[in-house]
Design a protein around this motif. Structure first.
Motif, PDB file in Angstrom:
ATOM      1  N   LYS A   1       0.823  -1.199   0.000  1.00 45.73           N
ATOM      2  CA  LYS A   1       0.000   0.000   0.000  1.00 45.73           C
ATOM      3  C   LYS A   1       0.865   1.261   0.000  1.00 45.73           C
ATOM      4  CE  LYS A   1      -3.896   1.556   2.669  1.00 45.73           C
ATOM      5  NZ  LYS A   1      -4.360   1.511   4.057  1.00 45.73           N
ATOM      6  N   ILE A   2       1.889   1.216   0.855  1.00 42.76           N
ATOM      7  CA  ILE A   2       2.750   2.391   0.957  1.00 42.76           C
ATOM      8  C   ILE A   2       3.496   2.612  -0.356  1.00 42.76           C
ATOM      9  CG2 ILE A   2       4.811   3.291   2.095  1.00 42.76           C
ATOM     10  CD1 ILE A   2       3.814   2.270   4.677  1.00 42.76           C
ATOM     11  N   PHE A   3       3.973   1.512  -0.909  1.00 43.86           N
ATOM     12  CA  PHE A   3       4.687   1.640  -2.174  1.00 43.86           C
ATOM     13  C   PHE A   3       3.794   2.180  -3.274  1.00 43.86           C
ATOM     14  CE2 PHE A   3       8.680  -1.209  -2.069  1.00 43.86           C
ATOM     15  CZ  PHE A   3       9.354  -0.152  -1.478  1.00 43.86           C
ATOM     16  N   ASN A   4       2.546   1.746  -3.197  1.00 41.02           N
ATOM     17  CA  ASN A   4       1.641   2.176  -4.258  1.00 41.02           C
ATOM     18  C   ASN A   4       1.232   3.643  -4.140  1.00 41.02           C
ATOM     19  OD1 ASN A   4       1.765  -0.347  -5.319  1.00 41.02           O
ATOM     20  ND2 ASN A   4      -0.118  -1.067  -4.332  1.00 41.02           N
ATOM     21  N   LYS A   5       1.376   4.139  -2.937  1.00 39.00           N
ATOM     22  CA  LYS A   5       0.992   5.539  -2.711  1.00 39.00           C
ATOM     23  C   LYS A   5       2.048   6.474  -3.286  1.00 39.00           C
ATOM     24  CE  LYS A   5      -1.658   6.122   1.589  1.00 39.00           C
ATOM     25  NZ  LYS A   5      -1.454   6.534   2.982  1.00 39.00           N
ATOM     26  N   VAL A   6       2.305   6.367  -4.541  1.00 42.08           N
ATOM     27  CA  VAL A   6       3.368   7.199  -5.102  1.00 42.08           C
ATOM     28  C   VAL A   6       2.853   8.614  -5.371  1.00 42.08           C
ATOM     29  CG1 VAL A   6       4.985   7.479  -7.005  1.00 42.08           C
ATOM     30  CG2 VAL A   6       4.539   5.221  -6.066  1.00 42.08           C
ATOM     31  N   ILE A   7       3.471   9.523  -4.695  1.00 40.99           N
ATOM     32  CA  ILE A   7       3.082  10.919  -4.877  1.00 40.99           C
ATOM     33  C   ILE A   7       4.350  11.644  -5.311  1.00 40.99           C
ATOM     34  CG2 ILE A   7       2.174  12.986  -3.744  1.00 40.99           C
ATOM     35  CD1 ILE A   7       1.229  10.970  -1.499  1.00 40.99           C
ATOM     36  N   SER A   8       4.235  12.532  -6.227  1.00 39.88           N
ATOM     37  CA  SER A   8       5.457  13.249  -6.588  1.00 39.88           C
ATOM     38  C   SER A   8       5.719  14.304  -5.524  1.00 39.88           C
ATOM     39  CB  SER A   8       5.321  13.881  -7.963  1.00 39.88           C
ATOM     40  OG  SER A   8       4.246  14.782  -7.950  1.00 39.88           O
ATOM     41  N   SER A   9       6.388  13.870  -4.457  1.00 41.28           N
ATOM     42  CA  SER A   9       6.494  14.720  -3.282  1.00 41.28           C
ATOM     43  C   SER A   9       7.728  15.601  -3.312  1.00 41.28           C
ATOM     44  CB  SER A   9       6.545  13.845  -2.028  1.00 41.28           C
ATOM     45  OG  SER A   9       7.721  13.068  -2.088  1.00 41.28           O
ATOM     46  N   GLY A  10       8.630  15.339  -4.241  1.00 39.76           N
ATOM     47  CA  GLY A  10       9.832  16.155  -4.279  1.00 39.76           C
ATOM     48  C   GLY A  10      10.770  15.862  -3.131  1.00 39.76           C
ATOM     49  N   ILE A  11      10.652  14.635  -2.549  1.00 43.56           N
ATOM     50  CA  ILE A  11      11.473  14.325  -1.381  1.00 43.56           C
ATOM     51  C   ILE A  11      12.958  14.312  -1.737  1.00 43.56           C
ATOM     52  CG2 ILE A  11      11.257  11.808  -1.701  1.00 43.56           C
ATOM     53  CD1 ILE A  11      11.372  13.473   1.692  1.00 43.56           C
ATOM     54  N   LYS A  12      13.261  13.896  -2.967  1.00 42.46           N
ATOM     55  CA  LYS A  12      14.665  13.829  -3.361  1.00 42.46           C
ATOM     56  C   LYS A  12      15.281  15.223  -3.326  1.00 42.46           C
ATOM     57  CE  LYS A  12      17.611  11.786  -6.858  1.00 42.46           C
ATOM     58  NZ  LYS A  12      17.650  11.004  -8.099  1.00 42.46           N
ATOM     59  N   LYS A  13      14.523  16.155  -3.862  1.00 45.30           N
ATOM     60  CA  LYS A  13      15.001  17.536  -3.874  1.00 45.30           C
ATOM     61  C   LYS A  13      15.133  18.045  -2.428  1.00 45.30           C
ATOM     62  CE  LYS A  13      12.905  20.141  -7.093  1.00 45.30           C
ATOM     63  NZ  LYS A  13      11.825  21.120  -7.406  1.00 45.30           N
ATOM     64  N   LEU A  14      14.120  17.712  -1.619  1.00 44.23           N
ATOM     65  CA  LEU A  14      14.131  18.146  -0.229  1.00 44.23           C
ATOM     66  C   LEU A  14      15.384  17.638   0.484  1.00 44.23           C
ATOM     67  CD1 LEU A  14      12.758  19.253   2.383  1.00 44.23           C
ATOM     68  CD2 LEU A  14      11.711  17.023   2.622  1.00 44.23           C
ATOM     69  N   LEU A  15      15.657  16.345   0.281  1.00 38.85           N
ATOM     70  CA  LEU A  15      16.806  15.776   0.977  1.00 38.85           C
ATOM     71  C   LEU A  15      18.105  16.384   0.472  1.00 38.85           C
ATOM     72  CD1 LEU A  15      15.751  12.034   1.309  1.00 38.85           C
ATOM     73  CD2 LEU A  15      15.692  13.816   3.051  1.00 38.85           C
ATOM     74  N   SER A  16      18.159  16.713  -0.787  1.00 41.90           N
ATOM     75  CA  SER A  16      19.402  17.296  -1.278  1.00 41.90           C
ATOM     76  C   SER A  16      19.599  18.700  -0.714  1.00 41.90           C
ATOM     77  CB  SER A  16      19.452  17.283  -2.805  1.00 41.90           C
ATOM     78  OG  SER A  16      18.673  18.341  -3.310  1.00 41.90           O
ATOM     79  N   TYR A  17      18.499  19.426  -0.567  1.00 43.72           N
ATOM     80  CA  TYR A  17      18.614  20.735   0.102  1.00 43.72           C
ATOM     81  C   TYR A  17      19.025  20.554   1.562  1.00 43.72           C
ATOM     82  CZ  TYR A  17      16.432  23.244  -3.765  1.00 43.72           C
ATOM     83  OH  TYR A  17      16.147  23.797  -4.966  1.00 43.72           O
ATOM     84  N   LEU A  18      18.328  19.627   2.230  1.00 43.61           N
ATOM     85  CA  LEU A  18      18.622  19.410   3.649  1.00 43.61           C
ATOM     86  C   LEU A  18      20.080  19.018   3.859  1.00 43.61           C
ATOM     87  CD1 LEU A  18      15.655  17.553   5.369  1.00 43.61           C
ATOM     88  CD2 LEU A  18      16.539  19.831   5.854  1.00 43.61           C
ATOM     89  N   SER A  19      20.612  18.205   2.941  1.00 44.50           N
ATOM     90  CA  SER A  19      21.978  17.738   3.148  1.00 44.50           C
ATOM     91  C   SER A  19      22.963  18.900   3.094  1.00 44.50           C
ATOM     92  CB  SER A  19      22.340  16.636   2.167  1.00 44.50           C
ATOM     93  OG  SER A  19      22.450  17.177   0.882  1.00 44.50           O
ATOM     94  N   LYS A  20      22.591  19.961   2.399  1.00 45.98           N
ATOM     95  CA  LYS A  20      23.467  21.142   2.411  1.00 45.98           C
ATOM     96  C   LYS A  20      23.543  21.731   3.811  1.00 45.98           C
ATOM     97  CE  LYS A  20      22.861  22.541  -2.344  1.00 45.98           C
ATOM     98  NZ  LYS A  20      22.006  23.362  -3.198  1.00 45.98           N
ATOM     99  N   VAL A  21      22.436  21.659   4.534  1.00 44.31           N
ATOM    100  CA  VAL A  21      22.397  22.234   5.872  1.00 44.31           C
ATOM    101  C   VAL A  21      22.919  21.237   6.909  1.00 44.31           C
ATOM    102  CG1 VAL A  21      20.890  23.250   7.633  1.00 44.31           C
ATOM    103  CG2 VAL A  21      20.427  23.655   5.225  1.00 44.31           C
ATOM    104  N   THR A  22      22.516  19.988   6.752  1.00 46.60           N
ATOM    105  CA  THR A  22      22.779  19.015   7.818  1.00 46.60           C
ATOM    106  C   THR A  22      23.960  18.093   7.526  1.00 46.60           C
ATOM    107  OG1 THR A  22      21.316  17.404   6.812  1.00 46.60           O
ATOM    108  CG2 THR A  22      20.317  18.899   8.376  1.00 46.60           C
ATOM    109  N   GLY A  23      24.510  18.173   6.329  1.00 50.73           N
ATOM    110  CA  GLY A  23      25.589  17.257   5.955  1.00 50.73           C
ATOM    111  C   GLY A  23      25.027  15.991   5.327  1.00 50.73           C
ATOM    112  N   ASP A  24      25.753  15.427   4.354  1.00 55.44           N
ATOM    113  CA  ASP A  24      25.298  14.221   3.647  1.00 55.44           C
ATOM    114  C   ASP A  24      25.127  13.051   4.589  1.00 55.44           C
ATOM    115  OD1 ASP A  24      25.287  15.376   1.204  1.00 55.44           O
ATOM    116  OD2 ASP A  24      27.385  14.850   0.781  1.00 55.44           O
ATOM    117  N   GLN A  25      26.122  12.925   5.468  1.00 58.47           N
ATOM    118  CA  GLN A  25      26.139  11.773   6.343  1.00 58.47           C
ATOM    119  C   GLN A  25      24.861  11.695   7.176  1.00 58.47           C
ATOM    120  OE1 GLN A  25      29.561  11.772   8.814  1.00 58.47           O
ATOM    121  NE2 GLN A  25      29.283   9.640   9.419  1.00 58.47           N
TER     122      GLN A  25
END
Lengths: 347, 291
Positions: free
Chosen positions: A184-208
């Protein structure tokens, strides 16, 4: 008082008002009337621990009646410890490896932030064990208590929203075998932009951090069955067939406003039907005293008396059931327990 | 952490913030609910204001109790009447400001804080709030060297979460901008004459014991300057004509205080007035002892 006895007896209140001692005395009184009682307490003062001869944390321990040495009571006490609770959840989910996760172990420290959520889980685990007639819960004080109430909603938001986001992202790059994720969770595909979010966050919080946090989230996800089971408990807690709520405040600490706020925010949990417990009342004693109007003591008496009367009046305006506990004037915590237990008995 | 200027450089610790007299820059009032924290932090701010200090009283709008609560509004009103400036910090605004400066984009920041993921991150890790708040506080102190902040903090558990948050977070974030900033926050907090913590309690054995335990817990990581202050004492009202129960109550109080004398720095009498403003005013002169 035994007719009031319910499956859950929850003590909430404003902190420093004798809440833990009241919850303890209630547990003792219920055990003395033949119930099998578990008291779960969070962060009691050392003196109370000594009184109950509590040593370990995060384990259920049977204690003897602290009021009369040796009497056999079915009284059990657990000192909440978030690390141990989480370890049990991991074990139940056959996922003990998640305890190795660095971020998880930081978050499950006492004061690490998951205290309230884990105490709901702990309450539920003990309830499901079916071992006790009554579980008396001493909740964290003040606004902690609201966190406690919000905890179940937070669990829901966390598992609903964040996981969908994260798995949408992870699904593309991580091997998730071994992680049991519903279709069910897998099927709930929403274009949430999480990848972009995480890449922004990693600038602030570090990749690790981003990588480790996702790992931690996955680790917590593996124990989700315990969290989700705890969600169902909220319905039971709301039902006054199963639960008694005691909202505690004291004359000494004028927290009327805070008590009313708690009532306003704890929707459906603290209602007119909840018990308002007013601790440390001295009105009866004060009434026996009549200093002359020109003496400096007059102002002292008036101040103390008005403070208490004003408080009582306001409480009775908002709650149908107000229980008054006279102040136990003693230095010994044992005397306090004795006095309060006696008042429960007479209620 | 959060800069009020447009610069997004890291905090500079080698600043010009020399201590004023023997004042600290950041006063934290903590302790269990109902022990008079808010009243004392207000009186304390008034005391500093009377000394012509540039002082602001800080609240966190973190708890639902704060929003629209009568108590909160009464405090705001009192502060206003006393001419004490109040600063109420909003979590999401602080977070958004910080991210905006780190990424150099207000648009991206406002998008990030609206995502469910970010809200969950903040919710699951309550300590996160405090890193954000503390960052804001430290930045303000950095930007204005004459500023003194008085924090009326939530009940004791939360104050501890707040103080431990910086330690936890430098362990959580091993690299990146937040990591560097939490390191700086820690060294900032640990400067001499920077932080002063007043643990407020009441004169019962249990409460005094709890205050001492709180002090110990706070001191586990670092020896902050901490005073335990016992509020609402009756001992100075002792006289022969009191009824027995009050004599006994006062005797117990004196003994409880005596047992904890070594750790107890200040006692403050119960004020015989029911009107808030005159209560706060009466307390002002004794606030010198909490500096």
């Amino acid at each position: 008082m035994s007719q009031l006895n319910k499956q859950f007896e929850i003590f909430s209140g404003t902190g420093g008002v004798g809440k833990t001692t009241l919850a303890t005395s209630r547990a003792i009184e219920l055990a003395r009337s033949g119930n099998r009682v578990l008291l779960i307490t969070i962060d009691p003062a050392k003196r109370l621990k000594d009184l109950l001869k509590l040593e370990g944390e995060g384990e259920v321990i049977q204690v003897t009646d602290p009021l009369s040495e040796g009497e056999n009571l079915e009284l059990f006490v657990e000192l909440m410890n978030p690390e141990k609770t989480f370890a049990r959840m991991a074990k139940e989910s056959n996922a003990e490896e998640v305890l190795q996760n660095r971020i998880v172990s930081i978050l499950t420290r006492p004061y690490g932030g998951l205290n309230e959520i884990l105490s709901i889980v702990e309450l539920n685990m003990n309830y499901l064990s079916g071992k006790y007639d009554t579980i008396v819960l001493d909740t964290p004080p003040g606004s902690h208590f609201l966190d406690f109430l919000d905890a179940t909603q937070r669990i829901q938001v966390f598992f609903d929203k964040s996981f969908v986001d994260i798995f949408n992202y992870l699904g593309k790059k991580t091997d998730l075998t071994g992680v049991n994720i519903g279709k069910k969770i897998f099927n709930k595909v929403i274009s949430s932009g999480i990848k972009k979010l995480l890449s922004y966050l990693s600038k602030v919080t570090g990749d690790q951090f981003v990588d480790e946090f996702i790992e931690a989230v996955l680790a917590i996800y593996k124990t989700k069955s315990s969290f989700l089971a705890a969600l169902q408990l909220q319905q039971t807690l709301k039902d006054d067939k199963y639960s008694n709520w005691f909202l505690v405040t004291s004359v000494e600490q004028n927290k009327l406003e805070e008590a009313l706020q708690l009532k306003a925010h704890a929707k459906g949990l603290i209602t007119n039907k909840s018990y308002m417990v007013l601790n440390k009342c001295i009105e009866n004693e004060l009434m026996k005293w009549s200093p002359s109007a020109d003496h400096k003591n007059y102002k002292l008496k008036e101040t103390l008396l008005n403070r208490e009367r004003h408080l009582k009046k306001s409480l009775k305006d908002s709650f149908e059931k107000v229980l008054e506990f006279p102040e136990v004037i003693s230095l010994s915590p044992l005397d306090h327990l004795k006095g309060l237990t006696q008042t429960w008995k007479n209620c | 952490m959060v800069r009020t200027s447009n610069s997004y450089l890291l905090l500079c610790i080698c600043s010009k913030n020399l201590p004023m007299d023997d004042l600290s820059r950041f006063y934290i009032f903590t302790g269990k609910g109902g022990v008079g924290k808010s009243t004392l932090s207000l009186s304390f701010s008034k005391y500093l204001k009377n000394q012509n200090k540039n002082v602001k009283l800080v609240f966190f709008k973190t708890s639902k109790l704060d929003e629209g609560s009568l108590q909160y509004n009464v405090l705001l009103k009192e502060a206003n009447e006393l001419g004490v400036q109040v600063l109420d910090l909003d979590l999401l605004e602080c977070a958004q400001g910080y991210i905006a400066r780190k990424l150099n984009s207000k648009t991206i920041a406002s998008w990030i804080i609206k995502t469910p993921f970010f809200k969950s991150l903040i919710n699951m890790i309550p300590g996160f709030n405090y890193v954000i708040y503390l960052g804001q506080i430290l930045t303000m102190l950095e930007d204005d060297p004459s500023l003194v902040l008085v924090l009326d903090s939530p009940s004791s558990g939360h104050a501890l979460t707040m103080l431990q948050a910086t330690t936890n977070f430098s362990e959580i974030f091993k690299s990146g901008a937040i990591f560097d900033d939490t390191k700086l926050m820690l060294s900032r907090m640990r400067q001499e004459n920077f932080v002063k913590i007043n643990v407020i309690t009441i004169p019962t054995t249990l409460s005094l014991q709890e205050a001492r335990e709180l002090k110990q817990q706070i001191n586990q990581d670092f020896q902050y300057k901490i005073d335990i202050c016992c509020n609402f004492t009756l001992k100075d009202y002792a006289n022969e004509e009191l009824p027995e129960f009050l004599k006994k109550k006062i005797a117990n109080e004196v003994e409880a205080i005596g047992q904890n004398q070594a750790e107890l720095s200040v006692t403050i009498n119960l004020v015989l007035t029911e009107d808030n403003t005159s209560l706060i005013k009466e307390l002002v002169p004794s606030m010198k002892s909490l500096v």
